[in-house]
Design a protein around this motif. Structure first.
Motif, PDB file in Angstrom:
ATOM      1  N   ARG A  47     120.607   6.222 -16.309  1.00  0.00           N
ATOM      2  CA  ARG A  47     119.822   5.025 -16.639  1.00  0.00           C
ATOM      3  C   ARG A  47     118.655   4.858 -15.682  1.00  0.00           C
ATOM      4  O   ARG A  47     117.547   4.488 -16.079  1.00  0.00           O
ATOM      5  CB  ARG A  47     120.716   3.781 -16.624  1.00  0.00           C
ATOM      6  N   PHE A  48     118.918   5.114 -14.394  1.00  0.00           N
ATOM      7  CA  PHE A  48     117.858   4.986 -13.389  1.00  0.00           C
ATOM      8  C   PHE A  48     116.721   5.949 -13.691  1.00  0.00           C
ATOM      9  O   PHE A  48     115.542   5.568 -13.654  1.00  0.00           O
ATOM     10  CB  PHE A  48     118.435   5.262 -12.001  1.00  0.00           C
ATOM     11  N   MET A  49     117.049   7.191 -13.983  1.00  0.00           N
ATOM     12  CA  MET A  49     116.022   8.187 -14.242  1.00  0.00           C
ATOM     13  C   MET A  49     115.241   7.859 -15.515  1.00  0.00           C
ATOM     14  O   MET A  49     114.009   7.991 -15.556  1.00  0.00           O
ATOM     15  CB  MET A  49     116.643   9.578 -14.343  1.00  0.00           C
ATOM     16  N   GLU A  50     115.929   7.451 -16.538  1.00  0.00           N
ATOM     17  CA  GLU A  50     115.248   7.106 -17.791  1.00  0.00           C
ATOM     18  C   GLU A  50     114.337   5.898 -17.595  1.00  0.00           C
ATOM     19  O   GLU A  50     113.230   5.849 -18.156  1.00  0.00           O
ATOM     20  CB  GLU A  50     116.285   6.849 -18.885  1.00  0.00           C
ATOM     21  N   TYR A  51     114.787   4.939 -16.793  1.00  0.00           N
ATOM     22  CA  TYR A  51     113.963   3.752 -16.525  1.00  0.00           C
ATOM     23  C   TYR A  51     112.660   4.154 -15.834  1.00  0.00           C
ATOM     24  O   TYR A  51     111.617   3.525 -16.058  1.00  0.00           O
ATOM     25  CB  TYR A  51     114.741   2.763 -15.661  1.00  0.00           C
ATOM     26  N   ARG A  52     112.707   5.204 -15.018  1.00  0.00           N
ATOM     27  CA  ARG A  52     111.512   5.659 -14.305  1.00  0.00           C
ATOM     28  C   ARG A  52     110.671   6.640 -15.126  1.00  0.00           C
ATOM     29  O   ARG A  52     109.725   7.227 -14.605  1.00  0.00           O
ATOM     30  CB  ARG A  52     111.900   6.280 -12.966  1.00  0.00           C
ATOM     31  N   GLY A  53     111.012   6.789 -16.388  1.00  0.00           N
ATOM     32  CA  GLY A  53     110.176   7.582 -17.278  1.00  0.00           C
ATOM     33  C   GLY A  53     110.522   9.046 -17.364  1.00  0.00           C
ATOM     34  O   GLY A  53     109.757   9.839 -17.938  1.00  0.00           O
ATOM     35  N   TYR A  54     111.663   9.458 -16.824  1.00  0.00           N
ATOM     36  CA  TYR A  54     112.094  10.847 -16.939  1.00  0.00           C
ATOM     37  C   TYR A  54     112.769  11.076 -18.285  1.00  0.00           C
ATOM     38  O   TYR A  54     113.388  10.171 -18.854  1.00  0.00           O
ATOM     39  CB  TYR A  54     113.094  11.195 -15.830  1.00  0.00           C
ATOM     40  N   ILE A  55     112.674  12.316 -18.777  1.00  0.00           N
ATOM     41  CA  ILE A  55     113.425  12.691 -19.967  1.00  0.00           C
ATOM     42  C   ILE A  55     114.510  13.685 -19.551  1.00  0.00           C
ATOM     43  O   ILE A  55     114.299  14.538 -18.688  1.00  0.00           O
ATOM     44  CB  ILE A  55     112.525  13.293 -21.066  1.00  0.00           C
ATOM     45  N   GLU A  56     115.672  13.566 -20.171  1.00  0.00           N
ATOM     46  CA  GLU A  56     116.778  14.474 -19.866  1.00  0.00           C
ATOM     47  C   GLU A  56     116.662  15.720 -20.729  1.00  0.00           C
ATOM     48  O   GLU A  56     116.436  15.645 -21.937  1.00  0.00           O
ATOM     49  CB  GLU A  56     118.124  13.797 -20.100  1.00  0.00           C
ATOM     50  N   VAL A  57     116.833  16.876 -20.108  1.00  0.00           N
ATOM     51  CA  VAL A  57     116.711  18.152 -20.805  1.00  0.00           C
ATOM     52  C   VAL A  57     117.931  19.016 -20.481  1.00  0.00           C
ATOM     53  O   VAL A  57     118.749  18.681 -19.622  1.00  0.00           O
ATOM     54  CB  VAL A  57     115.421  18.895 -20.404  1.00  0.00           C
ATOM     55  N   GLU A  58     118.022  20.129 -21.199  1.00  0.00           N
ATOM     56  CA  GLU A  58     119.088  21.097 -20.944  1.00  0.00           C
ATOM     57  C   GLU A  58     118.471  22.468 -20.717  1.00  0.00           C
ATOM     58  O   GLU A  58     117.565  22.875 -21.446  1.00  0.00           O
ATOM     59  CB  GLU A  58     120.059  21.157 -22.120  1.00  0.00           C
ATOM     60  N   THR A  59     118.961  23.184 -19.703  1.00  0.00           N
ATOM     61  CA  THR A  59     118.471  24.520 -19.405  1.00  0.00           C
ATOM     62  C   THR A  59     119.633  25.508 -19.470  1.00  0.00           C
ATOM     63  O   THR A  59     120.802  25.097 -19.470  1.00  0.00           O
ATOM     64  CB  THR A  59     117.802  24.564 -18.019  1.00  0.00           C
ATOM     65  N   PRO A  60     119.368  26.813 -19.518  1.00  0.00           N
ATOM     66  CA  PRO A  60     120.444  27.796 -19.734  1.00  0.00           C
ATOM     67  C   PRO A  60     121.466  27.824 -18.602  1.00  0.00           C
ATOM     68  O   PRO A  60     121.126  27.687 -17.426  1.00  0.00           O
ATOM     69  CB  PRO A  60     119.692  29.130 -19.810  1.00  0.00           C
ATOM     70  N   THR A  61     122.715  28.041 -18.987  1.00  0.00           N
ATOM     71  CA  THR A  61     123.779  28.281 -18.017  1.00  0.00           C
ATOM     72  C   THR A  61     123.896  29.768 -17.706  1.00  0.00           C
ATOM     73  O   THR A  61     124.148  30.154 -16.569  1.00  0.00           O
ATOM     74  CB  THR A  61     125.119  27.746 -18.553  1.00  0.00           C
ATOM     75  N   LEU A  62     123.716  30.606 -18.715  1.00  0.00           N
ATOM     76  CA  LEU A  62     123.693  32.056 -18.528  1.00  0.00           C
ATOM     77  C   LEU A  62     122.253  32.502 -18.318  1.00  0.00           C
ATOM     78  O   LEU A  62     121.393  32.247 -19.173  1.00  0.00           O
ATOM     79  CB  LEU A  62     124.292  32.766 -19.741  1.00  0.00           C
ATOM     80  N   VAL A  63     121.984  33.158 -17.209  1.00  0.00           N
ATOM     81  CA  VAL A  63     120.604  33.516 -16.870  1.00  0.00           C
ATOM     82  C   VAL A  63     120.533  34.989 -16.461  1.00  0.00           C
ATOM     83  O   VAL A  63     121.498  35.541 -15.926  1.00  0.00           O
ATOM     84  CB  VAL A  63     120.068  32.626 -15.736  1.00  0.00           C
ATOM     85  N   PRO A  64     119.384  35.641 -16.691  1.00  0.00           N
ATOM     86  CA  PRO A  64     119.243  37.051 -16.303  1.00  0.00           C
ATOM     87  C   PRO A  64     119.037  37.243 -14.808  1.00  0.00           C
ATOM     88  O   PRO A  64     119.351  38.306 -14.269  1.00  0.00           O
ATOM     89  CB  PRO A  64     118.019  37.516 -17.095  1.00  0.00           C
ATOM     90  N   ILE A  65     118.491  36.226 -14.125  1.00  0.00           N
ATOM     91  CA  ILE A  65     118.272  36.271 -12.677  1.00  0.00           C
ATOM     92  C   ILE A  65     118.855  35.002 -12.073  1.00  0.00           C
ATOM     93  O   ILE A  65     118.507  33.890 -12.493  1.00  0.00           O
ATOM     94  CB  ILE A  65     116.764  36.347 -12.326  1.00  0.00           C
ATOM     95  N   ALA A  66     119.738  35.157 -11.093  1.00  0.00           N
ATOM     96  CA  ALA A  66     120.345  33.991 -10.443  1.00  0.00           C
ATOM     97  C   ALA A  66     119.444  33.542  -9.306  1.00  0.00           C
ATOM     98  O   ALA A  66     119.668  33.871  -8.139  1.00  0.00           O
ATOM     99  CB  ALA A  66     121.735  34.324  -9.931  1.00  0.00           C
ATOM    100  N   ALA A  67     118.398  32.791  -9.645  1.00  0.00           N
ATOM    101  CA  ALA A  67     117.405  32.373  -8.660  1.00  0.00           C
ATOM    102  C   ALA A  67     117.348  30.848  -8.590  1.00  0.00           C
ATOM    103  O   ALA A  67     117.983  30.151  -9.376  1.00  0.00           O
ATOM    104  CB  ALA A  67     116.040  32.938  -9.022  1.00  0.00           C
TER     105      ALA A  67
END
Length: 492
Positions: free
Chosen positions: A186-206
C-alpha cells in the motif's frame, strides 16, 4: 509410525468406518458457517448489553478443529479452534437424544460444525449450546503428545501445520507477516509505484554477490539459475520508461543457515527514476514507520530486551567514520589485500577465511560495526570495490552512494544510487568476473551482457532498494530467528 501410533491410527479408522455405517459422510463438501469464534463472542457481548441477565442469542453456526473434549455425565464440552481463536461448545444429552452417543466417535483433531444459541456458563465462558453438529473432517492422526504449546523445534518447523494448531504465537506471526507485506504494498502504491513481476529462472545469476542454485531446462537444453536478486530485470523496466517499479518476491541464494539467513527469502525491491540514495533513505524510514503504525499501531517495539523506535528521521552514519571509531582502521589507507589483512589481524580479527579485499571489508564491518547499530540507522558511503552496481560519489571516486539500513545489529536493507554509466558498469562487471576466477570460493557478482545492452540504450538517474520482509517480520514480532517468521523454513 511406531506400534502405538499404528494402534491409534487403527482406532480412528475403526471410528471412521462406524461413522460411514451410520450413513454419515465424514468428509462433506462444505459447511454454512455464519460466525467465526470472535464474531460469535462479539454477537453475544452485544446481546448482553440489552439483556444483562441470562442473555441468549438466536442460533449461530460455528466451525473449527476440536482441541479439547470434556465429558460431564449428561453434558459434554468441546473447544473448537478456528482462524480467530477458540470457542466452547456444550452438548446436552436431552437436546441431542439421537446424536449424543455419536460423540464417542469424535476425537481431538477432528473438524466440527455446530449450530445453536450462545449463552454464558456459570463459570463465565461464552458457549454455543449445540442443537445440531456436523462432522466436517475425521482426523486419522492424533496431535503430538503435549501438542498444546508444542515446543519441539524439529516438529514445529518441519510440520508447521502442527505448530499453527498448537501455538497461538505461530498464528499471530503468520498473520502479522501478511499484514506487513500488505502495508508495504500500500505504501509503495501510494507513492506512485507499480508492482511488477520478473523471472525466477534466469540465464545469468547477477545483481548480487551470492552463490546461485542451478537447475536445468530440458526443452531449452541449458542450465538456468534461480535468481539471486530482481535488480537487473527491474532496472531494465526503468530503461523501458516505467519510472517507479517494485516487486515483492522470493530470492534464492545458495548459502548457509543461521539465525538471520534462509536460502530462500522474501524481499521488496524498488527502483525510482530521477532519485538518488538520499531519496531512497527517506522512503525507507517512512515505509518502515508506516508499516509499524499500520501493523502494530505504534512505531516502538520491544526486541531482544531493547526498545526500538522506528520514528523518522534515522541517523545517517558514515561507514568510514564508524569503522575508524570501532576498529581504528581507515580502509582508504589499506587499498590492497595484504595491507588490509595485516591491519585487521593486528586488532584480533581472524582473516583466514577471507581472500579478496571486498571479503575482508565485509568481515570488518560485520565483526566491529554491525552489532553496535541498535536503533534504526543508515550506514552510508561504501568503497567502490564492494558495490559494483552503485554510482561513485561525485566528491570521492573511491566511494559509492550506497547505504545499508540496520536495526538491532541486523541489516534490513541495501540501496544505491544506481550506476547508469554503461562503460563504467561493463568495466566493473569485468572486474567482478576476474575476482570470481581468482577467488572462486567468495561471493561476487556476474556480468550480464543483456543488462549491459539495456543500459547502453540509456537509463536515467535511479535510486534502488532491496529490503528484507523476513527481517522486518522478525523485528515487528520480536523473534530472533528467521525460522519463526518463515512458514516453511529450510532445515538441516
Amino acid at each position: 509410525m511406531t506400534q502405538s501410533e499404528n494402534e491409534l491410527f487403527q482406532v480412528r479408522l475403526d471410528k471412521l468406518e462406524r461413522i460411514r455405517q451410520r450413513g454419515v459422510d465424514p468428509y462433506p463438501h462444505n459447511y454454512d458457517r455464519t460466525h467465526t469464534s470472535a464474531q460469535a463472542e462479539a454477537l453475544f457481548a452485544q446481546a448482553e448489553t440489552s439483556q444483562p441477565d441470562n442473555a441468549r442469542t438466536e442460533p449461530v453456526s460455528v466451525a473449527g478443529r476440536i482441541v479439547a473434549f470434556r465429558g460431564m455425565g449428561r453434558a459434554s464440552f468441546a473447544d473448537l479452534l478456528d482462524g480467530d481463536g477458540r470457542i466452547q461448545v456444550m452438548f446436552r444429552r436431552n437436546a441431542l437424544p439421537d446424536a449424543y452417543e455419536t460423540l464417542d466417535d469424535l476425537d481431538i483433531g477432528d473438524w466440527l460444525g455446530v449450530r445453536g444459541p450462545l449463552f454464558r456458563t456459570r463459570t463465565g465462558q461464552v458457549t454455543v449450546e449445540a442443537q445440531e453438529f456436523t462432522l466436517l473432517c475425521k482426523s486419522l492422526r492424533p496431535l503430538p503428545e503435549k501438542w498444546h504449546g508444542l515446543q519441539d523445534v524439529e516438529i514445529r518447523f518441519r510440520q508447521r501445520y502442527l505448530d499453527l494448531i498448537a501455538n497461538p504465537e505461530a498464528r499471530r506471526v503468520a498473520v502479522m507477516r501478511s499484514h506487513i507485506v500488505s502495508a508495504v504494498r500500500r505504501f509503495m502504491e501510494y507513492r506512485g509505484y507499480i508492482e511488477v513481476e520478473t523471472p525466477t529462472l534466469v540465464p545469468i545469476a547477477a545483481g548480487g554477490m551470492a552463490h546461485p542454485f542451478i537447475t536445468h531446462h530440458n526443452m531449452l537444453g541449458r542450465d538456468l539459475y534461480l535468481r539471486i536478486a530482481t535488480e537487473l530485470h527491474l532496472k531494465r523496466l526503468i530503461v523501458g520508461g516505467l519510472e517507479r517499479v517494485f516487486e515483492v518476491g522470493k530470492i534464492f541464494r545458495n548459502e548457509g543457515l543461521d539465525l538471520t539467513h534462509n536460502p530462500e527469502f522474501t524481499s521488496m525491491e524498488s527502483y525510482e527514476a530521477f532519485a538518488d540514495y538520499n531519496d531512497v533513505m527517506e522512503m525507507v524510514e517512512q515505509m518502515v514507520y508506516s508499516a509499524a503504525m499500520n501493523v502494530l499501531g505504534t512505531p516502538v517495539v520491544e526486541y531482544d530486551g531493547e526498545t526500538i523506535d522506528f520514528t523518522p528521521p534515522w541517523p545517517r552514519l558514515s561507514l568510514l567514520e564508524q569503522i575508524r571509531e570501532r576498529s581504528g582502521i581507515d580502509f582508504l589507507d589499506h587499498p590492497d589485500i595484504e595491507s588490509m589483512k595485516t591491519a585487521m589481524a593486528d586488532i584480533g580479527i581472524d582473516v583466514s577465511q577471507q581472500l579478496s579485499w571486498p571479503g575482508l571489508m565485509d568481515k570488518l564491518i560485520s565483526s566491529r560495526v554491525e552489532e553496535t547499530l541498535r536503533q534504526p540507522c543508515f550506514l552510508v558511503d561504501y568503497p567502490v570495490e564492494m558495490s559494483p552496481l552503485a554510482k561513485k560519489k561525485a566528491d570521492d571516486q573511491r566511494l559509492v552512494e550506497r547505504f545499508e539500513g540496520f536495526v538491532a545489529g541486523m541489516e534490513i536493507c541495501n540501496a544505491f544510487t544506481e550506476l547508469n554509466d554503461p562503460v563504467d558498469q561493463r568495466r566493473r562487471f569485468e572486474e567482478q568476473e576476474a575476482l570470481r576466477t581468482q577467488f572462486a570460493g567468495e561471493e561476487t557478482d556476474r556480468l550480464d551482457e543483456d543488462f549491459l545492452i539495456a543500459i547502453e540504450h540509456g537509463m536515467p538517474p535511479t535510486g534502488g532498494l532491496g529490503i528484507g520482509i523476513d527481517r522486518l517480520a522478525m523485528l515487528f514480532s520480536g523473534h530472533k530467528t528467521i525460522r519463526e517468521v518463515v512458514l516453511f523454513p529450510q532445515m538441516r
